[in-house]
Enzyme design. Structure first.
Site, PDB file in Angstrom:
ATOM      1  N   ASP A 199      42.805  49.653  72.667  1.00 27.75           N
ATOM      2  CA  ASP A 199      42.275  49.766  74.029  1.00 27.75           C
ATOM      3  C   ASP A 199      41.902  51.230  74.251  1.00 27.75           C
ATOM      4  O   ASP A 199      42.755  52.069  74.533  1.00 27.75           O
ATOM      5  CB  ASP A 199      43.340  49.301  75.024  1.00 27.75           C
ATOM      6  CG  ASP A 199      42.866  49.364  76.467  1.00 27.75           C
ATOM      7  OD1 ASP A 199      41.834  50.023  76.732  1.00 27.75           O
ATOM      8  OD2 ASP A 199      43.525  48.763  77.331  1.00 27.75           O
ATOM      9  N   THR A 225      36.808  50.138  78.801  1.00 26.04           N
ATOM     10  CA  THR A 225      36.145  50.077  80.094  1.00 26.04           C
ATOM     11  C   THR A 225      34.892  50.942  79.969  1.00 26.04           C
ATOM     12  O   THR A 225      34.783  51.777  79.064  1.00 26.04           O
ATOM     13  CB  THR A 225      37.038  50.639  81.214  1.00 26.04           C
ATOM     14  OG1 THR A 225      37.496  51.933  80.829  1.00 26.04           O
ATOM     15  CG2 THR A 225      38.231  49.739  81.485  1.00 26.04           C
ATOM     16  N   LYS A 228      34.964  55.118  82.564  1.00 23.53           N
ATOM     17  CA  LYS A 228      35.819  56.311  82.453  1.00 23.53           C
ATOM     18  C   LYS A 228      35.037  57.387  81.694  1.00 23.53           C
ATOM     19  O   LYS A 228      33.978  57.771  82.164  1.00 23.53           O
ATOM     20  CB  LYS A 228      37.159  55.911  81.846  1.00 23.53           C
ATOM     21  CG  LYS A 228      37.894  54.925  82.786  1.00 23.53           C
ATOM     22  CD  LYS A 228      39.212  54.419  82.260  1.00 23.53           C
ATOM     23  CE  LYS A 228      39.772  53.364  83.209  1.00 23.53           C
ATOM     24  NZ  LYS A 228      40.970  52.705  82.673  1.00 23.53           N
ATOM     25  N   ARG A 234      31.309  50.213  86.601  1.00 22.28           N
ATOM     26  CA  ARG A 234      32.613  49.583  86.377  1.00 22.28           C
ATOM     27  C   ARG A 234      32.408  48.298  85.598  1.00 22.28           C
ATOM     28  O   ARG A 234      31.692  47.401  86.046  1.00 22.28           O
ATOM     29  CB  ARG A 234      33.291  49.264  87.712  1.00 22.28           C
ATOM     30  CG  ARG A 234      33.429  50.440  88.617  1.00 22.28           C
ATOM     31  CD  ARG A 234      34.448  50.187  89.692  1.00 22.28           C
ATOM     32  NE  ARG A 234      35.776  50.454  89.187  1.00 22.28           N
ATOM     33  CZ  ARG A 234      36.319  51.670  89.163  1.00 22.28           C
ATOM     34  NH1 ARG A 234      35.652  52.720  89.601  1.00 22.28           N
ATOM     35  NH2 ARG A 234      37.529  51.831  88.692  1.00 22.28           N
TER      36      ARG A 234
END
Ligand SMILES: *Cc1c(COP(=O)(O)O)cnc(C)c1O
Length: 448
Positions: A199, A225, A228, A234
């Site tokens: 991750d 994600t 970031k 998002r």
């Protein structure tokens, strides 16, 4: 350039708040390591007519008509992700990191299976099996920890894996300042026949820039994600590596099925377009320079904080993040420092430290990161100045301490907030912070 003109006519209330939020972002120092400033191009894609479309399914295989262009957009995003991370399969549909991780569980585990992740209060993410997350309730979670020096305890992870035989092991963190040991975790997972999921939500931009090792050789599955260090909208991407396909040739199709129809309905096509744009931006030489500067800045900030007598977990950083251990000024001081820095226009978050001596809600550390200030163009010189401000603010609140008695805390915190709001030194720092921010304009020329 004036934006949100129509919104101004339709909904004054929301328009006003967005206007205020832009001013807040412009005039404060954003040091939350999971935050960043997406480009205007990314935000234009996200704010586009793609929000109107339904596209359940995958490119070329949809349940709705009219997906000619959406198919192209999603395929472009997929190809860009595969090329950037060097993987044979990418799924860009997960709504965000948490549902993406749940899709990984659903593809690899049955309810009740043993899973292993880094303990939350040691720096791991909620979705890696923490007790308040469904991932810690639907699966048998065996957490590993960091050692007292703050580094991941690889020996403990090896021992726990051999004793508990997990189906899935996570390597990745939300609060860890050192390089993630992908190779060692691949050995642990391979020895037990477990899937290894990396991750890299926090460090994916650094991986692309070549300042953090890539997990592509070691992990079976990679999740990141997109908002970031990657600096997109998002969202999230799940990837399967060559290694993962060798271990389980069905792995990509399992992921595909668990994302849709397993967990989600229609993909957010506007987000998919924003992800495609962010991935294009991330493939440029400028982005590599950006990623390197994030780390250079974090090291410079860490050095200044240390020079001012502050204690850092692991005594420094390899990545974009710094964890300040506040126990020398008192246990449970994270909230006070966060609130005082907020008053000075410096945004950080309170965080647990290894072997947290107080509580997860009133932790004894703060977490800082440089991705957002680096996007604004700040360099080592500014990091030194910011480090000085942080140390000055902490100096101002040293005489406070978190009451041991739970009943006393609310009242004490309220009194603290009132007093700190009037602190002259902090007001002066706030003025300097605004001046510094104005020298590094954000969304230059944009007006609301
Ligand atoms: C941020 C993060 C997530 C979750 O992402 P959301 O988009 O907030 O759901 C998962 N794992 C790690 C390591 C993260 O840092």
């Amino acid at each position: 350039m004036r934006i949100l003109k129509n919104l101004g006519k339709t909904d004054r209330e929301i328009h006003d708040m967005i206007k205020k939020e832009l001013k807040r972002q412009r005039e404060s120092l954003e040091l939350i390591p999971s935050e960043n400033f997406a480009s205007m191009a990314v935000m234009e894609a996200v704010g586009s007519v793609l929000t109107n479309k339904y596209s359940e399914g995958y490119p070329g295989r949809r349940y709705y008509g009219g997906n000619e262009f959406v198919d192209k957009i999603e395929s472009i995003a997929i190809e860009r992700a595969k090329a950037l991370f060097g993987v044979p399969y990418a799924n860009v549909q997960p709504y965000s990191g948490s549902p993406a991780n749940f899709a990984i569980y659903a593809a690899t585990c049955k309810p009740g299976d043993v899973v292993m992740g880094m303990n939350l209060t040691d720096g791991g993410h909620l979705t890696h099996g923490w007790k308040t997350s469904v991932t810690g309730q639907y699966f048998k979670s065996v957490p590993y920890h960091v050692k007292s020096d703050g580094y991941i305890d690889i020996d403990e992870a090896r021992k726990l894996a051999s004793e508990n035989k997990p189906r899935l092991i996570w390597i990745g963190a939300t609060a860890y300042t050192r390089a993630l040991p992908f190779k060692e975790f691949a050995e642990i997972a391979d020895a037990e026949g477990a899937y290894l999921a990396a991750d890299i939500s926090h460090v994916s931009g650094l991986v692309i820039a070549g300042v953090h090792e890539s997990p592509a050789k070691y992990a079976d599955i990679i999740m990141t994600t997109t908002h970031k260090t990657l600096r997109g909208p998002r969202g999230a991407i799940i990837m399967v590596t060559d290694k993962g396909l060798q271990k389980d040739p069905e792995l990509a199709s399992k992921i595909e099925k668990t994302v849709f129809p397993g967990l989600q309905g229609g993909p957010h096509d506007h987000t998919t377009a924003g992800i495609a744009v962010a991935l294009l931006e991330a493939s440029t030489p400028e982005f590599k320079t950006y990623g390197r500067q994030i780390v250079t800045n974090a090291k410079a900030l860490a050095e200044e904080l240390k020079a001012r007598g502050l204690k850092l977990v692991t005594n420094g950083t390899d990545n974009h993040m710094i964890l300040v251990d506040l126990t020398p000024i008192g246990k449970g001081m994270g909230l006070f420092v966060q609130e005082a820095l907020d008053k000075a226009g410096i945004t950080v978050n309170k965080n647990t430290i290894p072997n947290e001596p107080f509580s997860p809600f009133y932790p004894s550390g703060i977490r800082l990161g440089t991705p957002a200030v680096t996007t604004r163009g700040m360099k080592e010189q500014e990091m030194k100045v910011i480090g000085g401000y942080i140390a000055d603010v902490i100096e101002e609140i040293k005489s406070y301490s978190m009451p041991e008695e739970k009943e006393e805390r609310q009242e004490y915190i309220a009194k603290f907030k009132k007093e700190i709001g009037k602190n002259r030194k902090i007001k002066e720092i706030k003025k300097n912070v605004v001046d510094l921010c104005k020298r590094f304009p954000l969304y230059e020329g944009v007006k609301i």
